[in-house]
Design an enzyme around this catalytic site. Structure first.
Site, mmCIF file in Angstrom:
data_model
loop_
_atom_site.group_PDB
_atom_site.id
_atom_site.type_symbol
_atom_site.label_atom_id
_atom_site.label_comp_id
_atom_site.label_asym_id
_atom_site.label_seq_id
_atom_site.Cartn_x
_atom_site.Cartn_y
_atom_site.Cartn_z
ATOM 1 N N MET A 175 -5.383 -2.198 -5.263
ATOM 2 C CA MET A 175 -5.310 -2.260 -3.853
ATOM 3 C C MET A 175 -4.803 -1.085 -3.134
ATOM 4 S SD MET A 175 -4.315 -5.946 -2.257
ATOM 5 C CE MET A 175 -5.446 -7.158 -2.278
ATOM 6 N N GLY A 176 -4.949 -0.871 -2.012
ATOM 7 C CA GLY A 176 -4.544 0.155 -0.969
ATOM 8 C C GLY A 176 -5.626 0.417 -0.354
ATOM 9 N N ARG A 177 -5.768 -0.364 0.909
ATOM 10 C CA ARG A 177 -6.937 -0.382 1.890
ATOM 11 C C ARG A 177 -7.318 1.163 2.371
ATOM 12 N NH1 ARG A 177 -6.734 -4.440 6.007
ATOM 13 N NH2 ARG A 177 -4.555 -4.589 5.997
ATOM 14 N N ASP B 112 0.739 -1.129 0.001
ATOM 15 C CA ASP B 112 0.029 -0.111 0.191
ATOM 16 C C ASP B 112 0.746 1.315 -0.033
ATOM 17 O OD1 ASP B 112 -2.055 -1.761 -0.018
ATOM 18 O OD2 ASP B 112 -2.840 -1.141 2.156
ATOM 19 N N ARG C 29 0.544 -8.185 -5.440
ATOM 20 C CA ARG C 29 1.117 -8.847 -4.217
ATOM 21 C C ARG C 29 2.026 -10.029 -4.237
ATOM 22 N NH1 ARG C 29 -3.343 -8.918 0.694
ATOM 23 N NH2 ARG C 29 -3.055 -11.201 0.326
HETATM 24 P P1 FBP Z 1 -0.791 -5.000 4.716
HETATM 25 O O1 FBP Z 1 -1.445 -3.710 5.118
HETATM 26 O O2 FBP Z 1 -1.104 -6.235 5.672
HETATM 27 O O3 FBP Z 1 0.411 -4.759 3.920
HETATM 28 O O4 FBP Z 1 -1.977 -5.491 3.255
HETATM 29 C C1 FBP Z 1 -2.490 -4.527 2.521
HETATM 30 C C2 FBP Z 1 -3.381 -5.341 1.536
HETATM 31 O O5 FBP Z 1 -2.684 -5.790 0.415
HETATM 32 C C3 FBP Z 1 -4.375 -4.066 1.092
HETATM 33 O O6 FBP Z 1 -4.048 -3.681 -0.143
HETATM 34 C C4 FBP Z 1 -5.542 -4.990 1.021
HETATM 35 O O7 FBP Z 1 -6.647 -4.218 1.119
HETATM 36 C C5 FBP Z 1 -5.409 -6.271 1.933
HETATM 37 O O8 FBP Z 1 -4.064 -6.308 2.251
HETATM 38 C C6 FBP Z 1 -6.147 -7.314 1.554
HETATM 39 O O9 FBP Z 1 -6.028 -8.238 2.762
HETATM 40 P P2 FBP Z 1 -6.739 -9.774 2.995
HETATM 41 O O10 FBP Z 1 -5.180 -10.317 2.240
HETATM 42 O O11 FBP Z 1 -6.827 -9.855 4.285
HETATM 43 O O12 FBP Z 1 -7.546 -10.070 1.855
#
Ligand code: FBP
Length: 694
Positions: free
Chosen positions: A279-281, A228, A569
């Site tokens: 992505m990018g929470r 992110d 990722r």
């Molecule tokens: P981190 O903050 O743990 O690095 O994860 C970020 C991320 O890749 C986000 O971009 C995304 O929203 C989230 O993980 C998705 O998580 P999950 O693997 O639990 O679906």
């Protein structure tokens, strides 16, 4: 009948060519595994020591003083040559050590190289040193599940993507019991130190573990991981200490390759808008970087939307002697209009296609949605706290959840004067489509984060866009521009005088792209216009070439949605991430060997040439602030969002209109190509960090 030339299956399976082409290992993998990342010069000194750097200052939260007293006063530490160490400290430096390492949170390309750097350096100083990898993230620490990292294990994963060597997990070490279990595991293994490779929440965990392990003499070091890109550290006076977390570059490049391929496809068959959610929470860094990499036509930056002010509304309210509080911040409806505006503008110059990028976390920046997220967080957290069973287990389906909300709205749950969920909330919530309601009620992760990756953000936004586009179409405002030269040649070849008809049907007959008048929205209204201009009579038919031009100008909005996240990722790391992460591993070892704890390993000057890179330790406790999690305020490491005053954002803002290419005919797409390990890609780094360093 059996073919005489048909070979037996045995022969086929034992043929060397079969073995070669079906092997698990290909040339790229061999090359990756044997690549030796560059080492920062300081790591060729026999010994290192730490220089305290109190000149780097941070505003830190008072809560950190209370709960992290033993590490909150740490300084930034620079690793410098230590040849002048005393003999005894040289011996201590090289003593055999046991070091534990754990991945935490989502995978990010380069993680294996952090362990490789840590392992190589630990073994270099003492071949009796051991590195233990905890399995499946923090659970491995709690359950004492680990493997000893060996030379052959690490060699199989050098420069390779993912976290598959020891795997990862999102468990939060958030209770006394979990802290004690973690400490016990580390003490049983006689660990000198634990390295936590993770994002903001995992580095938060690292700080609490460092505090907890202090008396036991076990050091804890964090490592900034997350695709992110929201771990970026600056001092109070704006000096960059950590320009970006690892994994960001690779993920952005992997997304960008796909997005760029879509720009090529879109501009080839010119019929789709491709909507790419990346992505990018929360933060929109990945969207910004992917935009720089591809020059996609339209990109939304969540942080900009949060800052939005509707000046027209303010003016209108002022005239009426009122204040319109809804003019501040973006609503979903307004957002869909901004998108429509871009689509309509491109269509006017003949391009009813394009590529747009939407950040996964965009809804967090839309006022009305943010309010729902915060309220629902609190309701779910309160429910879990009060009841013996979790909210999502009590109400496994949407109907049950909605009933519970209605029950609170009627004042039957919350007896306080102002219930958190009132009838107005409930009414508004019930107007949302059920897939969106479900998305907003999705289970929070262990750290209390809203799981944006599980919400169909693009659908929510694009459904509104489609609806509004059809209104604009009915109003005659959404039309495809017809190139004048094309129109003229079609008319001439049908013996129709272009100018005469042009004036009757186009609102801008002298422009390069001709737009049919807003009043002409059907074949019927087309005929009326021609009759009114005395070009045909009521009894005549509209000439065929004119009908064809009208149909060509009539847009059909077609879109394809894509989600880029897990794929990027899992990509193998770029050269930048390979070198960055290997040196983070080396830095973590040198911080440990110099007795640091509660620090995050980092590389200063990442944005500069490799020979300027500097390994440092950054005090995690000083990066923390209070944040709402699961309905409570918690001390966590602060995420770094897109800074609207940064160079990167300002450059994006200045160039985005060119990339939209609405008024010109020229799309400006850029092709970053695939993440490659061969060729001249050694110097590539994130564009945003390069811009921000100017
Ligand atoms: P981190 O903050 O743990 O690095 O994860 C970020 C991320 O890749 C986000 O971009 C995304 O929203 C989230 O993980 C998705 O998580 P999950 O693997 O639990 O679906």
């Amino acid at each position: 009948m059996k073919d005489k030339n048909c070979k037996s299956l045995d022969f086929l399976l034992n043929h060397p060519k079969t073995g070669h082409v079906t092997s698990d290992v290909n040339t790229e993998t061999i090359e990756r595994r044997s690549f030796s990342p560059k080492k920062i010069k300081i790591f060729s000194s026999k010994y290192t020591k730490i220089e305290e750097c109190p000149e780097y200052k941070f505003k830190h939260d008072h809560e950190a003083l209370k709960v992290l007293p033993d590490i909150v006063n740490n300084n930034v530490q620079r690793i410098i040559p230590g040849q002048d160490k005393t003999e005894s400290s040289k011996q201590t430096f090289s003593k055999p050590r046991n070091i534990g390492v754990v991945f935490s949170g989502g995978p990010a390309p380069g993680g294996h190289n952090v362990i490789a750097g840590l392992y190589d350096e630990a073994k270099k100083y003492n071949s009796d040193s051991k590195v233990f990898g905890f399995l499946l993230g923090p659970d491995g620490l709690l359950e004492s599940k680990y493997v000893e990292i060996t030379q052959s294990l690490i060699d199989a994963y050098r420069n390779m993507g993912g976290f598959s060597m020891i795997k990862t997990g999102r468990t939060k070490i958030d209770s006394k019991n979990k802290m004690e279990l973690s400490l016990k595991t580390c003490m049983d293994l006689k660990l000198d130190a634990l390295v936590v490779i993770g994002g903001d929440d995992s580095n938060t965990n690292a700080a609490f573990l460092a505090q907890q392990f202090k008396n036991a003499g076990i050091k804890v070091i964090g490592v900034p991981k997350t695709i992110d890109g929201d771990i970026q550290v600056k001092t109070d006076d704006g000096q960059i200490l950590c320009a970006i977390s690892f994994g960001f570059h690779t993920a952005a490049r992997a997304f960008s390759q796909n997005i760029s391929n879509l720009t090529t496809d879109a501009s080839s068959d010119t019929k789709y808008w491709h909507v790419c959610k990346v992505m990018g929470r929360v933060a929109s860094h990945l969207t910004l970087e992917s935009t720089f990499q591809t020059h996609a036509n339209l990109s939304l930056i969540g942080e900009e939307l949060a800052d939005y002010t509707d000046h027209q509304r303010i003016k209108k309210a002022k005239k009426e002697g009122a204040v319109d509080y809804t003019a501040y911040g973006m609503t979903l409806r307004h957002l869909s209009r901004l998108i429509c505006d871009a689509i309509v503008r491109r269509a006017a110059s003949g391009k009813n296609f394009g590529v747009m990028i939407i950040p996964e976390g965009i809804l967090d920046f839309i006022n009305e949605i943010q309010v729902f997220i915060i309220k629902l967080n609190k309701i779910i957290a309160d429910y879990n706290y009060i009841h013996d069973i979790e909210f999502h287990s009590s109400f496994p389906n949407l109907t049950g959840k909605l009933e519970y909300l209605r029950h609170i709205a009627r004042g039957m749950g919350d007896k306080s004067k102002f219930p958190i969920w009132n009838l107005r909330d409930d009414d508004l919530f019930n107007q949302l489509p059920s897939f969106f309601q479900e998305g907003l009620l999705v289970e929070r992760d262990m750290h209390g984060n809203f799981q944006f990756s599980q919400v169909k953000t693009e659908k929510i936004i694009m459904d509104m866009v489609k609806e509004y586009l059809s209104i604009l179409k009915e109003q005659g405002k959404y039309k495809i521009g017809i190139e004048r030269s094309y129109y003229t040649s079609k008319m001439e070849s049908a013996n129709i005088i272009p100018d005469k008809f042009g004036k009757a049907i186009f609102k801008n007959p002298d422009e390069k792209f001709l737009l049919i008048k807003e009043s002409i929205i059907s074949l019927k209204t087309l005929k009326q216009a021609l009759v009114a201009n005395e070009l045909i009579t009521q009894e005549d038919n509209v000439p065929d070439p004119i009908i064809r031009i009208f149909k060509k100008s009539d847009p059909d909005f077609k879109m394809q949605t894509h989600f880029y996240g897990y794929d990027g990722r899992g990509s193998d790391p770029t050269h930048f991430d390979c070198n960055y992460t290997y040196n983070l591993g080396l830095t973590a070892f040198h911080l440990i060997a110099n007795n640091a704890t509660g620090q995050m390993a980092a590389i200063k000057n990442l944005e500069k040439k490799f020979d300027k890179w500097e390994p440092i330790g950054i005090p995690i406790a000083k990066l923390m602030h209070l944040e709402e999690r699961k309905g409570k305020l918690e001390l966590v490491m602060e995420k770094s969002l897109v800074d609207l005053n940064s160079n990167a954002f300002r450059v994006f803002k200045a160039l985005r209109d060119e990339w939209l290419a609405a008024e010109s005919n020229q799309d400006r797409y850029r092709r970053p190509g695939p993440v490659m390990f061969t060729g001249n890609t050694q110097k590539d780094k994130p564009i945003i960090i390069t811009l921000n360093s100017i």
